[in-house]
Design a protein around this motif. Structure first.
Motif, PDB file in Angstrom:
ATOM      1  N   GLY A  56      38.942  41.550  41.311  1.00 56.16           N
ATOM      2  CA  GLY A  56      37.753  41.524  40.470  1.00 56.16           C
ATOM      3  C   GLY A  56      37.935  42.137  39.100  1.00 56.16           C
ATOM      4  O   GLY A  56      38.973  42.717  38.782  1.00 56.16           O
ATOM      5  N   SER A  57      36.879  42.015  38.309  1.00 55.45           N
ATOM      6  CA  SER A  57      36.920  42.494  36.932  1.00 55.45           C
ATOM      7  C   SER A  57      36.933  44.016  36.838  1.00 55.45           C
ATOM      8  O   SER A  57      37.386  44.579  35.847  1.00 55.45           O
ATOM      9  CB  SER A  57      35.735  41.935  36.144  1.00 55.45           C
ATOM     10  N   ASP A  58      36.481  44.699  37.905  1.00 56.85           N
ATOM     11  CA  ASP A  58      36.524  46.166  37.889  1.00 56.85           C
ATOM     12  C   ASP A  58      37.845  46.708  38.441  1.00 56.85           C
ATOM     13  O   ASP A  58      38.020  47.916  38.579  1.00 56.85           O
ATOM     14  CB  ASP A  58      35.338  46.762  38.646  1.00 56.85           C
ATOM     15  N   LEU A  59      38.781  45.799  38.735  1.00 57.52           N
ATOM     16  CA  LEU A  59      40.123  46.142  39.199  1.00 57.52           C
ATOM     17  C   LEU A  59      40.114  47.046  40.434  1.00 57.52           C
ATOM     18  O   LEU A  59      40.840  48.035  40.520  1.00 57.52           O
ATOM     19  CB  LEU A  59      40.942  46.781  38.074  1.00 57.52           C
ATOM     20  N   ALA A  60      39.307  46.669  41.421  1.00 61.53           N
ATOM     21  CA  ALA A  60      39.278  47.402  42.683  1.00 61.53           C
ATOM     22  C   ALA A  60      40.665  47.365  43.321  1.00 61.53           C
ATOM     23  O   ALA A  60      41.378  46.359  43.248  1.00 61.53           O
ATOM     24  CB  ALA A  60      38.242  46.779  43.619  1.00 61.53           C
ATOM     25  N   LEU A  61      41.060  48.464  43.948  1.00 60.88           N
ATOM     26  CA  LEU A  61      42.390  48.569  44.531  1.00 60.88           C
ATOM     27  C   LEU A  61      42.545  47.662  45.748  1.00 60.88           C
ATOM     28  O   LEU A  61      41.656  47.552  46.585  1.00 60.88           O
ATOM     29  CB  LEU A  61      42.674  50.013  44.926  1.00 60.88           C
ATOM     30  N   ALA A  62      43.695  47.035  45.816  1.00 64.09           N
ATOM     31  CA  ALA A  62      44.072  46.173  46.937  1.00 64.09           C
ATOM     32  C   ALA A  62      45.593  46.186  47.006  1.00 64.09           C
ATOM     33  O   ALA A  62      46.252  46.843  46.204  1.00 64.09           O
ATOM     34  CB  ALA A  62      43.537  44.762  46.731  1.00 64.09           C
ATOM     35  N   LEU A  63      46.144  45.458  47.960  1.00 61.52           N
ATOM     36  CA  LEU A  63      47.593  45.374  48.107  1.00 61.52           C
ATOM     37  C   LEU A  63      48.051  43.920  48.125  1.00 61.52           C
ATOM     38  O   LEU A  63      47.343  43.052  48.629  1.00 61.52           O
ATOM     39  CB  LEU A  63      48.038  46.030  49.422  1.00 61.52           C
ATOM     40  N   GLY A  64      49.255  43.697  47.607  1.00 60.83           N
ATOM     41  CA  GLY A  64      49.921  42.412  47.728  1.00 60.83           C
ATOM     42  C   GLY A  64      51.128  42.586  48.636  1.00 60.83           C
ATOM     43  O   GLY A  64      51.937  43.492  48.421  1.00 60.83           O
TER      44      GLY A  64
END
Length: 182
Positions: A81-89
């Motif tokens: 998202g535009s708020d750059l919520a943390l996730a993993l690749g």
């Protein structure tokens, strides 16, 4: 087989396993000589390792009976998202060809997902086979309102939610910067 975090001394073995796993089927030479290029996944792994998005605690190796590296998996920092919520690749996932179809990849994926969940991560995204990754709970990212970096990826871009996931997490997924070079 033992699954453990990678150590500095594993890096060359990880490169060799990744190169072997992703080598073109018409060649067995993965040394990177001029007539046998290094697979893009090996180069990606090298670039990820020196990026700000590298997460050493989420880089695992599988070792065989003689403590040799036979597989590797890594998750790096991604955002949603535009708020750059943390996730993993997730990726690359590599298993040496001599050890494929023996549960090594499955053990590595379970280990990295368990660690990511224990660290309080919200979700893991990847580009891969729905038939393979579906067994780990991955589903098309669009099921969660998350869009792939490339819409042409379709159902091959998948997400696995973890305990900390909130359904309000939606938007475009962004991989670690080195993924933009492959």
């Amino acid at each position: 087989m033992l699954i453990r975090r990678e150590t500095r001394s594993d890096i060359d073995a990880i490169r060799a396993v990744t190169s072997a796993a992703f080598a073109k089927s018409d060649t067995s030479d993965t040394t990177g000589t001029p007539d046998t290029p290094v697979p893009v996944e090996t180069t990606l792994l090298d670039e990820l390792r020196i990026s700000d998005d590298w997460l050493p605690a989420l880089s695992f190796v599988a070792t065989g009976d003689r403590d040799e590296v036979i597989g590797h998996v890594v998750c790096t920092r991604g955002h949603v998202g535009s708020d750059l919520a943390l996730a993993l690749g997730l990726g690359p996932l590599s298993v040496h060809p001599a050890h494929q179809r023996r549960g090594v990849g499955q053990a590595l994926v379970h280990a990295v997902l368990g660690a990511a969940d224990a660290f309080g991560e919200s979700l893991v995204a990847l580009l891969g086979s729905p038939a393979y990754y579906g067994r780990f709970g991955f589903r098309p990212s669009t099921d969660y309102g998350i869009t792939a970096p490339d819409p042409a990826w379709g159902d091959y871009f998948q997400v696995r939610t973890l305990t900390a996931y909130q359904p309000t997490l939606k938007g475009a997924f962004t991989y670690a910067e080195p993924f933009n070079h492959v």
